[in-house]
Design an enzyme around this catalytic site. Structure first.
Site, PDB file in Angstrom:
ATOM      1  CG  HIS A 145      -2.293  -0.634   1.489  1.00  0.00           C
ATOM      2  ND1 HIS A 145      -2.991  -0.808  -0.070  1.00  0.00           N
ATOM      3  CD2 HIS A 145      -2.919  -1.963   2.427  1.00  0.00           C
ATOM      4  CE1 HIS A 145      -3.495  -2.094   0.196  1.00  0.00           C
ATOM      5  NE2 HIS A 145      -3.878  -2.175   1.634  1.00  0.00           N
ATOM      6  CG  HIS A 177      -7.008  -3.612  -0.640  1.00  0.00           C
ATOM      7  ND1 HIS A 177      -8.072  -3.491   0.276  1.00  0.00           N
ATOM      8  CD2 HIS A 177      -6.109  -3.974  -0.310  1.00  0.00           C
ATOM      9  CE1 HIS A 177      -6.850  -3.503   1.445  1.00  0.00           C
ATOM     10  NE2 HIS A 177      -6.607  -4.684   1.470  1.00  0.00           N
ATOM     11  CE1 TYR A 199      -9.635  -6.961   2.305  1.00  0.00           C
ATOM     12  CE2 TYR A 199     -12.318  -6.936   1.598  1.00  0.00           C
ATOM     13  CZ  TYR A 199     -11.154  -6.359   2.262  1.00  0.00           C
ATOM     14  OH  TYR A 199     -11.500  -4.887   2.619  1.00  0.00           O
TER      15      TYR A 199
END
Ligand SMILES: [Zn+2]
Length: 280
Positions: A184, A190, A237
């Protein structure tokens, strides 16, 4: 221990709607974030000193958009002046949502003395150095740097924010989580928030803890997610992220590597970072 905490997310607080500019010269993108109270280590210089508190705007469980106050002020301004939502001009705290690059791929860093198990940070940095041209170097001079600070989850801003910025390192943050957070800081969003994600994964809303469904409701594009969708990205994720029942919340639509690995940068991650570096 809940799944949310096992994955190291920084969660809690009320959910708010706001706007960011993931691309400097493009219109605003609507986002939802949680207003999360965290310890404020900015002016804490020794281990015996107690930190104060501050409230951050955290989206998707681990992305720091800025302070809640700044995000709310910008959102209030834009909602009162909706014509500006479509403009490409940069104003005020708009800079918070922009993804700025680190000069020459060098990221000056500090580690707060109160942070435990600092080897996690050094191991994550070592991985970045082995796999990419990005270099994290001890901060000596210059106003822009990232500081690793203690906290209850793992979180980072996306890209260089200007001035001091933080990577929050909870007790449960592993080296793999920190490789993700440094991603990040480098400028990666993401993987499962890509604009084309619905062609690649199915979101199983019925398995989701409704308190966290806002983490799946947005698409953020930064203009570099043109490569193939990467299930194996360290920025993806896990399949049971924010599940209320342990069942999957994300199901792949095609064959591919398991989602949510936190062992290292994938080939696709490295290609994305090289694309960023080539534009610095
Ligand atoms: Zn993240």
């Amino acid at each position: 221990m809940t799944d949310q905490h096992k994955h190291g997310y920084l969660v809690g607080g009320e959910v708010h709607r706001a706007f960011i500019k993931p691309q400097h010269d493009k219109p605003w993108t609507a986002v939802q974030y949680a207003a999360v109270e965290v310890d404020d280590y900015e002016h804490v210089t020794d281990e015996d000193q107690q930190p104060g508190k501050k409230t951050l705007a955290v989206c998707e469980g681990c992305i720091i958009l800025g302070t809640h106050a700044d995000m709310k002020a910008t959102a209030d301004h834009l909602l009162a002046n909706p014509s500006q939502l479509e403009t490409n001009e940069v104003m005020g705290s708009a800079i918070i949502g922009d993804r700025y690059r680190w000069k020459n791929g060098k990221i000056p860093f500090r580690i707060h003395p109160a942070l435990r198990d600092q080897y996690r940070v050094y191991d994550a940095i070592k991985h970045w150095h082995e796999m990419t041209p990005i270099r994290l170097e001890p901060h000596s001079a210059g106003s822009d740097y990232v500081e690793f600070v203690p906290g209850s989850g793992c979180a980072s801003a996306v890209g260089r924010q200007g001035g001091r910025q933080e990577i929050i390192v909870g007790p449960g943050c592993t080296t793999g989580n920190l490789i993700h957070e440094i991603g990040h800081t480098v400028g990666l969003w993401h993987e499962q928030s890509r604009i084309d994600r619905d062609a690649w994964v199915e979101i199983l809303w019925s398995n989701m803890d409704p308190r966290y469904s806002h983490n799946f409701e947005q698409h953020i594009t930064d203009g570099i997610d043109l490569n193939y969708y990467d299930y194996g990205s360290i920025m993806h994720y896990p399949s049971n992220a924010f599940s209320r029942n342990g069942q999957p919340t994300i199901r792949p639509r095609r064959n591919g590597p398991e989602m949510g690995q936190r062992s290292g940068l994938s080939v696709g991650d490295i290609a994305a970072v090289r694309a960023i570096c080539s534009r610095i």
